[in-house]
Enzyme design. Structure first.
Site, PDB file in Angstrom:
ATOM      1  N   GLY A 272       3.389   2.539   0.438  1.00 53.25           N
ATOM      2  CA  GLY A 272       2.485   1.481   0.620  1.00 53.25           C
ATOM      3  C   GLY A 272       3.159   1.105   1.591  1.00 53.25           C
ATOM      4  O   GLY A 272       4.444   1.290   2.678  1.00 53.25           O
ATOM      5  N   GLY A 274       4.837  -2.437   4.113  1.00 54.72           N
ATOM      6  CA  GLY A 274       5.959  -3.170   3.229  1.00 54.72           C
ATOM      7  C   GLY A 274       7.439  -2.848   3.067  1.00 54.72           C
ATOM      8  O   GLY A 274       7.465  -1.734   3.909  1.00 54.72           O
ATOM      9  N   GLU A 297      -1.405   6.601   4.424  1.00 54.94           N
ATOM     10  CA  GLU A 297      -2.481   5.261   4.748  1.00 54.94           C
ATOM     11  C   GLU A 297      -1.536   4.704   5.808  1.00 54.94           C
ATOM     12  O   GLU A 297      -2.206   4.983   6.885  1.00 54.94           O
ATOM     13  CB  GLU A 297      -2.781   4.465   4.029  1.00 54.94           C
ATOM     14  CG  GLU A 297      -3.615   3.395   4.582  1.00 54.94           C
ATOM     15  CD  GLU A 297      -3.432   2.311   3.010  1.00 54.94           C
ATOM     16  OE1 GLU A 297      -4.400   2.786   2.728  1.00 54.94           O
ATOM     17  OE2 GLU A 297      -2.946   1.214   3.877  1.00 54.94           O
ATOM     18  N   ASN A 387      -1.553 -10.677   0.225  1.00 56.65           N
ATOM     19  CA  ASN A 387      -2.381  -9.802   1.697  1.00 56.65           C
ATOM     20  C   ASN A 387      -3.886  -8.553   0.978  1.00 56.65           C
ATOM     21  O   ASN A 387      -4.711  -8.598   1.914  1.00 56.65           O
ATOM     22  CB  ASN A 387      -1.576  -8.730   2.094  1.00 56.65           C
ATOM     23  CG  ASN A 387      -0.568  -8.785   2.371  1.00 56.65           C
ATOM     24  OD1 ASN A 387      -0.109  -9.672   3.723  1.00 56.65           O
ATOM     25  ND2 ASN A 387       0.870  -8.214   2.044  1.00 56.65           N
ATOM     26  N   GLY A 391      -5.052  -0.190   0.305  1.00 56.12           N
ATOM     27  CA  GLY A 391      -4.876   1.358  -0.282  1.00 56.12           C
ATOM     28  C   GLY A 391      -4.319   1.552  -1.448  1.00 56.12           C
ATOM     29  O   GLY A 391      -4.821   2.401  -2.265  1.00 56.12           O
TER      30      GLY A 391
HETATM   31  N1  COA Z   1       5.221 -14.202  -6.512  1.00 53.97           N
HETATM   32  C1  COA Z   1       5.444 -14.754  -6.144  1.00 53.97           C
HETATM   33  N2  COA Z   1       5.881 -14.409  -4.758  1.00 53.97           N
HETATM   34  C2  COA Z   1       6.603 -13.301  -4.470  1.00 53.97           C
HETATM   35  C3  COA Z   1       6.430 -11.773  -5.784  1.00 53.97           C
HETATM   36  C4  COA Z   1       6.415 -12.604  -6.761  1.00 53.97           C
HETATM   37  N3  COA Z   1       6.650 -11.964  -7.661  1.00 53.97           N
HETATM   38  N4  COA Z   1       7.066 -11.075  -5.348  1.00 53.97           N
HETATM   39  C5  COA Z   1       7.772 -11.308  -3.759  1.00 53.97           C
HETATM   40  N5  COA Z   1       7.004 -12.299  -3.618  1.00 53.97           N
HETATM   41  C6  COA Z   1       7.128 -12.840  -2.414  1.00 53.97           C
HETATM   42  C7  COA Z   1       8.741 -12.486  -1.732  1.00 53.97           C
HETATM   43  O1  COA Z   1       9.167 -13.553  -1.740  1.00 53.97           O
HETATM   44  C8  COA Z   1       8.112 -12.502   0.091  1.00 53.97           C
HETATM   45  O2  COA Z   1       8.235 -13.676   0.012  1.00 53.97           O
HETATM   46  P1  COA Z   1       8.701 -13.790   1.796  1.00 53.97           P
HETATM   47  O3  COA Z   1       7.558 -12.936   3.032  1.00 53.97           O
HETATM   48  O4  COA Z   1       7.524 -15.656   1.610  1.00 53.97           O
HETATM   49  O5  COA Z   1       9.424 -13.788   2.127  1.00 53.97           O
HETATM   50  C9  COA Z   1       6.851 -11.317  -0.099  1.00 53.97           C
HETATM   51  O6  COA Z   1       6.263 -11.753  -1.632  1.00 53.97           O
HETATM   52  C10 COA Z   1       6.805  -9.898   0.168  1.00 53.97           C
HETATM   53  O7  COA Z   1       8.033  -9.570  -0.383  1.00 53.97           O
HETATM   54  P2  COA Z   1       9.114  -8.268  -0.198  1.00 53.97           P
HETATM   55  O8  COA Z   1      10.094  -8.401  -1.088  1.00 53.97           O
HETATM   56  O9  COA Z   1       9.366  -8.720   0.838  1.00 53.97           O
HETATM   57  O10 COA Z   1       8.277  -7.017  -0.770  1.00 53.97           O
HETATM   58  P3  COA Z   1       6.901  -6.007   0.502  1.00 53.97           P
HETATM   59  O11 COA Z   1       6.872  -6.326   2.348  1.00 53.97           O
HETATM   60  O12 COA Z   1       7.500  -4.976   0.887  1.00 53.97           O
HETATM   61  O13 COA Z   1       5.778  -6.702   0.949  1.00 53.97           O
HETATM   62  C11 COA Z   1       3.758  -6.940  -1.053  1.00 53.97           C
HETATM   63  C12 COA Z   1       5.032  -6.595  -1.145  1.00 53.97           C
HETATM   64  C13 COA Z   1       3.070  -6.272  -2.481  1.00 53.97           C
HETATM   65  C14 COA Z   1       3.326  -8.241  -0.264  1.00 53.97           C
HETATM   66  C15 COA Z   1       3.022  -5.483  -0.570  1.00 53.97           C
HETATM   67  O14 COA Z   1       3.325  -4.375  -0.280  1.00 53.97           O
HETATM   68  C16 COA Z   1       1.560  -5.626  -0.445  1.00 53.97           C
HETATM   69  O15 COA Z   1       0.807  -6.578   0.059  1.00 53.97           O
HETATM   70  N6  COA Z   1       1.150  -4.647  -1.357  1.00 53.97           N
HETATM   71  C17 COA Z   1      -0.875  -4.895  -1.557  1.00 53.97           C
HETATM   72  C18 COA Z   1      -0.984  -3.557  -0.568  1.00 53.97           C
HETATM   73  C19 COA Z   1      -0.881  -2.391  -0.632  1.00 53.97           C
HETATM   74  O16 COA Z   1       0.244  -1.873  -1.675  1.00 53.97           O
HETATM   75  N7  COA Z   1      -1.427  -1.362   0.177  1.00 53.97           N
HETATM   76  C20 COA Z   1      -0.678   0.072  -0.131  1.00 53.97           C
HETATM   77  C21 COA Z   1      -1.338   0.996  -0.017  1.00 53.97           C
HETATM   78  S1  COA Z   1      -1.416   1.545   1.920  1.00 53.97           S
END
Ligand code: COA
Length: 503
Positions: A272, A274, A297, A387, A391
């Site tokens: 995924g 991130g 993806e 976000n 996918g």
């Molecule tokens: N509650 C509140 N905020 C949370 C949290 C929780 N349980 N867990 C993480 N966060 C916050 C982090 O603190 C971070 O905040 P910041 O940007 O202010 O620092 C933010 O969420 C992103 O977390 P991070 O640990 O940097 O992870 P990431 O960059 O890997 O992103 C998702 C994690 C879940 C947001 C991201 O993977 C996503 O949008 N996923 C959904 C879509 C998806 O999976 N697509 C993949 C298909 S290809």
């Protein structure tokens, strides 16, 4: 004002359909084709390959001539376009994904109606007339073939179906992208129901379509010449926690190999978006696995690092999204990677039929998961859109092994990512096989909810929160049930966070 006509060679190479030379115009002239209330389908997927000049011209025009559109894309846009369009009040409705802080604010304020969709589904709904049709498609291209076919750039996303289904098409020819992108893409459009045929992708490197988007050139209403580089990926480098997550997962893969369920080639990998998913893939560089393949993806830095390390033989995706440094390394030598890459429409890169057929290992990221294995990837505190599901559902539901990763705590330890009950469910317990945090890994296969809770709390929760979770679970058992809960308390951790700033 009309731009200077580009040089002969340029026209010959980039717009090979001669009759289309007359359609070259400025971005504001092209943007004038977009009217208030229209549905606009734009290229762009995870900050790669988005059209830029026309949306910027649209935002500029909205300053004196307000208009609102429904904006569909592949996924997120770069260059702050989502922020600019939201602030110009151009975006009234948005689908199927975004990752921009400015648009996020507008969505959570209720100013923009956001339809958070499985990325494989948008164009299926368009094709079936279940959502309003695309009036204008705005597509970034490296060139146009002599038959009017569009050669996309660093992403395909939904561009092919937008262009095929739209009434009018605007093309942004991006001269910063090399002509050698031709041959990278594989455009296949599934046949219509009820006569849908199998999608013949049988290996990651199956080529089943055309290297261009086939459209009737008569629909190309405008061509705008641009020169832009993609925004760089907004990912942070691996840290101790993400390295630990990768370590747990690699040891798990090793034990699967020892048990005869995986080979040294693993299975086609999806990772995924991130920081965390990128770091996990990065961890495979120092692993015993080799001759790996990706059916994913987004192809991030880690894809190219794994290729450079001789670990990854082939990668199929829908976009290439790189950091500035990786982009500077990869793009000058793109021809070296091209034979090992395919970019596909997102409905094919994410297609449930293909994901199931290829037997993928899908690795996606959770914001939080609960003691029974339900996953929230999208809604902070169950209400605030982050976000979108992207996918992750397309893959998780259909993969051979569905893995979710996250750090066990967030915001300096104020938040436990393992909670009694998730505040929003994107992936149900039925779609989740393996959960991993830096603390450890919970293998949920074949386990009932009561067995899962013990594993998840014991292996994945942060020590600061483990005892509280175990206490909740023990007390919940008194209420009985297949999935024991104390309903009065299940979301109390989130309520406490809202009131006190700490769960
Ligand atoms: N509650 C509140 N905020 C949370 C949290 C929780 N349980 N867990 C993480 N966060 C916050 C982090 O603190 C971070 O905040 P910041 O940007 O202010 O620092 C933010 O969420 C992103 O977390 P991070 O640990 O940097 O992870 P990431 O960059 O890997 O992103 C998702 C994690 C879940 C947001 C991201 O993977 C996503 O949008 N996923 C959904 C879509 C998806 O999976 N697509 C993949 C298909 S290809």
């Amino acid at each position: 004002m009309r731009p200077e006509p580009p040089e002969e060679d340029f026209m010959h190479d980039r717009i090979r359909h001669e009759a289309l030379h007359a359609r070259v115009m400025s971005a504001s002239e092209a943007a004038a084709l977009i009217k208030d209330g229209m549905v606009v389908g734009m290229s762009g997927f995870t900050r790669a390959g988005e059209a830029m000049a026309v949306p910027l011209a649209l935002a500029e025009r909205a300053k004196h001539d307000p208009l609102k559109i429904t904006l569909m894309t592949g996924a997120s846009l770069g260059h702050d376009l989502d922020k600019i369009l939201a602030e110009a009040k151009v975006t009234a409705r948005r689908m199927p994904f975004q990752s921009d802080a400015g648009l996020r604010r507008a969505i959570n304020a209720g100013e923009v109606m956001f339809i958070d969709q499985h990325l494989s589904e948008t164009v299926e709904q368009l094709r079936r007339g279940q959502i309003p049709p695309v009036d204008v498609a705005v597509i970034e291209a490296a060139s146009i073939t002599s038959d009017g076919g569009i050669i996309p750039t660093t992403s395909i996303g939904n561009s092919a179906s937008f262009a095929i289904l739209a009434k009018q098409v605007i093309i942004e020819i991006n001269t910063a992208q090399p002509l050698s992108f031709e041959g990278l893409h594989d455009v296949y459009i599934p046949s219509y129901f009820p006569n849908r045929m199998p999608i013949p992708v049988v290996t990651c490197d199956s080529r089943i379509g055309t290297p261009w988007i086939p459209i009737d050139p008569a629909k190309i209403a405008a061509i705008v010449i641009t020169e832009k580089h993609d925004s760089s990926a907004a990912i942070r480098p691996p840290d101790d926690e993400t390295r630990a997550i990768a370590g747990h997962l690699i040891r798990f893969f090793e034990s699967e190999m020892a048990a005869g369920r995986l080979t040294r080639r693993l299975a086609p990998l999806q990772a995924g978006i991130g920081t965390i998913a990128n770091a996990v893939l990065h961890g495979l560089i120092d692993s015993p696995f080799e001759d790996l393949r990706m059916y994913s993806e987004v192809l991030q830095d880690s894809t190219f690092d794994l290729m450079d390390a001789g670990k990854l033989s082939f990668a199929s995706g829908s976009s290439i999204t790189l950091s500035a440094e990786k982009n500077a390394e990869v793009m000058p030598h793109f021809d070296r990677y091209k034979p090992r890459l395919i970019l596909r429409p997102q409905e094919i890169s994410n297609h449930p039929e293909v994901v199931r057929r290829l037997g993928l290992i899908a690795i996606n990221t959770a914001l939080e998961f609960d003691i029974y294995g339900n996953v929230n990837s999208t809604h902070v505190m169950g209400t605030q859109m982050m976000n979108g599901i992207g996918g992750s559902g397309d893959f998780a539901r259909n993969a051979m092994l569905s893995v979710f990763v996250t750090k066990s705590i967030a915001k300096g330890g104020a938040i436990s990512s393992v909670v009694p009950m998730v505040s929003h469910v994107d992936h149900t317990e039925h779609d989740v096989d393996i959960l991993v945090t830096e603390q450890g890994l919970a293998d949920l296969r074949g386990l009932a909810p009561r067995e899962r809770a013990v594993k998840i709390i014991g292996n994945c929760a942060h020590p600061d929160w483990r005892e509280s979770l175990a206490d909740y679970y023990r007390r919940a058992l008194a209420f009985g049930g297949h999935t024991p809960h104390i309903l009065e308390e299940a979301l109390s951790w989130h309520v406490r966070l809202r009131k006190t700033g700490r769960m």
